[in-house]
Design an enzyme around this catalytic site. Sequence first.
Site, mmCIF file in Angstrom:
data_model
loop_
_atom_site.group_PDB
_atom_site.id
_atom_site.type_symbol
_atom_site.label_atom_id
_atom_site.label_comp_id
_atom_site.label_asym_id
_atom_site.label_seq_id
_atom_site.Cartn_x
_atom_site.Cartn_y
_atom_site.Cartn_z
ATOM 1 N N HIS A 142 71.156 -77.235 -68.880
ATOM 2 C CA HIS A 142 70.425 -77.037 -67.615
ATOM 3 C C HIS A 142 70.546 -78.225 -66.666
ATOM 4 C CE1 HIS A 142 69.031 -73.383 -69.284
ATOM 5 N NE2 HIS A 142 67.997 -73.841 -69.948
ATOM 6 N N HIS A 213 64.099 -70.166 -64.727
ATOM 7 C CA HIS A 213 63.765 -70.271 -66.145
ATOM 8 C C HIS A 213 62.290 -69.919 -66.394
ATOM 9 C CE1 HIS A 213 63.750 -71.769 -70.273
ATOM 10 N NE2 HIS A 213 65.055 -72.011 -70.185
ATOM 11 N N GLU A 351 67.317 -64.864 -68.284
ATOM 12 C CA GLU A 351 67.888 -65.662 -67.208
ATOM 13 C C GLU A 351 69.233 -65.081 -66.761
ATOM 14 O OE1 GLU A 351 67.704 -69.883 -68.824
ATOM 15 O OE2 GLU A 351 66.850 -68.652 -70.438
#
Length: 386
Positions: A142, A213, A351
């Site tokens: 991420h 998220h 996601e």
Amino acid sequence: MKGKMTLLGLSAMLAFCVSCQQSTGSKSAKVDSLAALMDTAQFRATIDQKQAYLYKLSNKNGVQAYFTNFGARLVGLWVPDNKGELCDVVLGFSKASDYNNPKEPFFGTIVGPFGNRIAGGKFKLGDETYTLAVNNGPNTLHGGFKGVHFAHWSLKSSDPSSLTFAYTLTDGNEGFPGNIQMEVTYTLNDDNELMIGYRATSDKKTVINLTNHAYFNLNGEGSGTILDHQLQLFANQYTPVDSTLIPTGQLTPVKGTPFDFTNLKSIGKDINANDQQLSFGKGYDHNFVLSREKEGDWYKAAHVVGDKSGIVMDILTAEPGIQFYSGNFMNEQVQLKNGKKDSFRTAFCLEPQHFPDAPNQPAFPTTVLNPGEVYQTKSLYRFSVK
């Protein structure tokens, strides 16, 4: 689109905004009030010498969506359940400072510039190798330690039904090349649809893979396990991973495996099966390859039903994949808005995104963004009741 946007605290919420957490039985069962969980003064915080604020969108049906510029996060989302009561289906915190937590950094946030994992914290563009911050075992997850989830995004624009956050990740930040200008637009309409639109440009060749998220529990934040939620994924294949959760490069049929969600089934039905992939992820933490089944301008991605609330969430997207995470690493490290802990598998993430490790796997859909190009994508979360 007749919504309403304000910058305020949740203490200004309507008095009828109540939790959907009820015991079984009559409608008169005790409910926990969600009023005054937060107010402006309580939520606001100065983080890294910058101010984090709280923003609100609402629609004519009473849906309430709350956001903060710290990470361009979705803080809470109240939608009607099958009894007509508002239910907060997104886990979050009552103070902006609680989001500034390196142990649990991803609640409700935008992740990027590359959502999901990059193997070994390295990738090549042409003859140049880029080395990233490694924050997830041997890999980058991420965007690294800071990414954009700990960034103070600016409120670029707003109207009665939407708001747009903007942030520029500077060249070399966390190892990513280019000054990457990003925008995220949240839009809430009167059909109880929350759309997230993404846009980015860069002055150097780079990689981009933005997503949100949010941690969901359709029975309400802090209401217990999500294993009895019913889930359908519009995916006939998934990307199996190695022991560090990096895709092997294969696209494997889900049929006959615990990863088959082509028909509606409970999340918990096969989660404890004797399967190496489930062992690697300690449950589901995998990318599913969408079958590209069309609905208007969108591709169908997911259909989820809360077993207690009857709340239905349909996810549509422009993306080729969706990461399904079953809350395997939740371990009561943080206290949520309603005072409950983030207990094991009490939320799930879905996601929409490009595939993990795409910069190192040329057979996957490309995530390369060249100077002069515009990255644009979108996802939609539609709420109804069963």
